[in-house]
Design an enzyme around this catalytic site. Structure first.
Site, PDB file in Angstrom:
ATOM      1  N   SER A   1      44.493  59.336 -34.616  1.00 48.83           N
ATOM      2  CA  SER A   1      45.285  59.001 -33.431  1.00 48.83           C
ATOM      3  C   SER A   1      44.433  58.823 -32.169  1.00 48.83           C
ATOM      4  O   SER A   1      43.615  57.921 -32.114  1.00 48.83           O
ATOM      5  CB  SER A   1      46.360  60.071 -33.248  1.00 48.83           C
TER       6      SER A   1
ATOM      7  N   ASP B   1      47.591  54.206 -27.878  1.00 49.14           N
ATOM      8  CA  ASP B   1      46.593  55.182 -28.333  1.00 49.14           C
ATOM      9  C   ASP B   1      45.947  54.638 -29.621  1.00 49.14           C
ATOM     10  O   ASP B   1      46.239  53.513 -30.040  1.00 49.14           O
ATOM     11  CB  ASP B   1      47.224  56.574 -28.531  1.00 49.14           C
TER      12      ASP B   1
ATOM     13  N   ASP C   1      46.225  54.984 -32.807  1.00 50.73           N
ATOM     14  CA  ASP C   1      46.995  54.488 -33.956  1.00 50.73           C
ATOM     15  C   ASP C   1      48.294  53.803 -33.527  1.00 50.73           C
ATOM     16  O   ASP C   1      49.168  53.532 -34.350  1.00 50.73           O
ATOM     17  CB  ASP C   1      47.238  55.585 -34.998  1.00 50.73           C
TER      18      ASP C   1
ATOM     19  N   ASP D   1      51.017  54.513 -31.932  1.00 52.35           N
ATOM     20  CA  ASP D   1      52.390  55.022 -31.939  1.00 52.35           C
ATOM     21  C   ASP D   1      52.843  55.393 -30.530  1.00 52.35           C
ATOM     22  O   ASP D   1      54.032  55.491 -30.256  1.00 52.35           O
ATOM     23  CB  ASP D   1      52.588  56.188 -32.936  1.00 52.35           C
TER      24      ASP D   1
HETATM   25 MG    MG Z   1      48.981  58.484 -32.095  1.00 53.61          MG
END
Ligand code: MG
Length: 458
Positions: A99, A242, A244, A246
């Site tokens: 992440s 961010d 990844d 999400d």
């Molecule tokens: Mg994330």
């Protein structure tokens, strides 16, 4: 990571590559996870980190060894992979990502067949298999297979488009700047926005696992280039993801960076206008703004512990359609009940288009709060006792002990004090209608906490 019989943290397994998280451990996590799923079809995909292909191969070997078939999606954002689980009705997914952590980190998220990361109880099952060596290897003739899963990004983009008014957005010819943190945020959002009729300018959009453009955590101090770019080229909106993709943080047309609470409150307002009486799920660390909007537009707030998995699980349990976090996570269940950066971007554009208002104006119409943060050192072994004492001392006030202690005062100011899960500190978040009051709350309660901790030391 391995000393405490615990693998999973707040969002999956995390560690520094080749120190805490090696290929050997990744194979073993793969076999433990495969044993947990008891065969079946598992999607595997990863973010842009340099170590992601290596760790994915190790996890795949482990999954295959226990008889799980792998549908290999390659590089994709976490929400795109979570959507693929739902779309292809697989038994689950394993996502290789750390992440927002720095490039030397990586991690492993395990997702259940509903697209949501595993509950703590399910994680414990995998940990028990891992630490007690209870792996169930398949017979040689029943080993799992690997096949490629194509079109993961295309399917995901098409799904998001179903939830917004494409014609209305396209009419406005918005210019949007996307800051993708040199990671998977560059795979879906620019293409989605062009299909919504937007002109797209990208920064940090070349995939590079060393993250040369900016750290993958979308904090305001990391988003100065985005803010400057939006202003310099006269764009209507800026968005940063961010590592990844999400979480999403937005910049208005004047180049101002807004915290996640504000954009969540905006989405909440227009969601409740169309769907009054719905439940809104949010961690106790979120701004009172979220409650103000719920009160004004007929929604019901459900406070949870801090953590995106808790928000998703609570939404599922209560059949709630919208959730959000102050760090830029927006969970929109008509699409999927997990945080999703590209979906959040489409929702913000949808609101801008339907209201014909600029983002600065839309956010300016929301109630205003000042937020101050602080921290107090506290040895890990004293955290629980400190919490007990603190709760005792403030028990006469309007408090919540869902996660740490939060106190609400009559003038709408409030303070949350939570022990950090990773550092020997207590974190304080104060919120008030004036800056002075927020500062005063942090000072007053820092002192109170210090006194309690000192008394416990002596
Ligand atoms: Mg994330």
């Amino acid at each position: 990571m391995l000393s405490s019989r615990r693998l999973f943290g707040t969002n999956g397994i995390r560690g520094v590559v080749n120190k805490e998280l090696t290929s050997e451990i990744a194979i073993k996590i793969g076999t433990a996870t495969g044993t947990f799923f008891q065969s079946g079809d598992i999607i595997v995909g990863y973010d842009a980190r340099t170590s992601s292909p290596m760790l994915a191969k190790a996890v795949i070997a482990g999954l295959n060894a226990t008889g799980c078939n792998v549908l290999f999606a390659g590089m994709a954002s976490t929400p795109a992979l979570q959507y693929a689980v739902k779309h292809h009705k697989t038994d689950g997914a394993v996502i290789i990502t750390a992440s927002h952590n720095p490039p030397e980190y990586n991690g492993i998220k395990v997702v259940w067949n509903d697209g949501i990361e595993l509950s703590r109880e399910q994680e414990i099952e995998i940990e028990n298999i891992f630490f007690d060596d209870k792996v169930h290897y398949a017979e040689w003739s029943k080993l799992g297979t690997v096949r490629n899963l194509p079109k993961v990004i295309d399917d995901y983009v098409e799904a998001i488009k179903m939830h917004v008014d494409i014609a209305e957005i396209a009419k406005k010819h918005y210019h949007v700047v996307v800051d993708a943190a040199n990671s998977v945020g560059s795979l879906a959002a620019p293409c989605l926005l062009r299909e919504l009729g937007c002109k797209v300018t990208t920064i940090n959009a070349d995939i590079d696992g060393t993250f040369p453009g900016r750290p993958p955590e979308p904090r305001p101090e990391n988003l100065k280039d985005l803010a400057l770019t939006v202003k310099a080229i006269g764009a209507d909106l800026g968005v940063a993801y961010d590592g990844d993709a999400d979480r999403s943080i937005f910049v208005d047309e004047q180049g101002e960076i807004h915290c996640g609470d504000k954009t969540f409150a905006l989405v909440e307002k227009y969601f409740l206008k169309e769907n009054p009486n719905e439940k809104i799920v949010t961690p106790v660390s979120s701004s009172t703004l979220i409650k103000d909007v719920a009160d004004a537009y007929g929604g019901e707030i459900v406070w949870t512990k801090v953590g995106s998995i808790t928000v998703s699980q609570t939404m599922k349990k209560l059949n709630a359609k919208l959730g959000g976090e102050e760090n830029g996570g927006i969970f929109y269940d008509p699409h999927q009940s997990v945080r999703d950066g590209a979906m959040a971007t489409a929702l913000i554009l949808d609101i801008m288009a339907k209201t014909s208002k600029k983002l600065s104006k839309l956010l300016g119409e929301l109630p205003k709060y000042f937020i101050k943060k602080g921290k107090v050192e506290c040895p890990n072994e004293l955290k629980e006792k400190t919490l007990e004492k603190l709760t005792e001392q403030v028990s006469g006030l309007n408090i919540s002990t869902i996660d740490g202690v939060k106190i609400w005062f009559e003038d709408k100011s409030n303070i949350l004090m939570r022990p950090s899960g990773t550092e020997p500190i207590y974190r304080l978040y104060a919120e008030a209608k004036t800056e002075e009051k927020a500062v005063q709350l942090v000072q007053e309660y820092s002192l109170k906490l210090k006194r309690i901790i000192d008394s416990l030391k002596s």
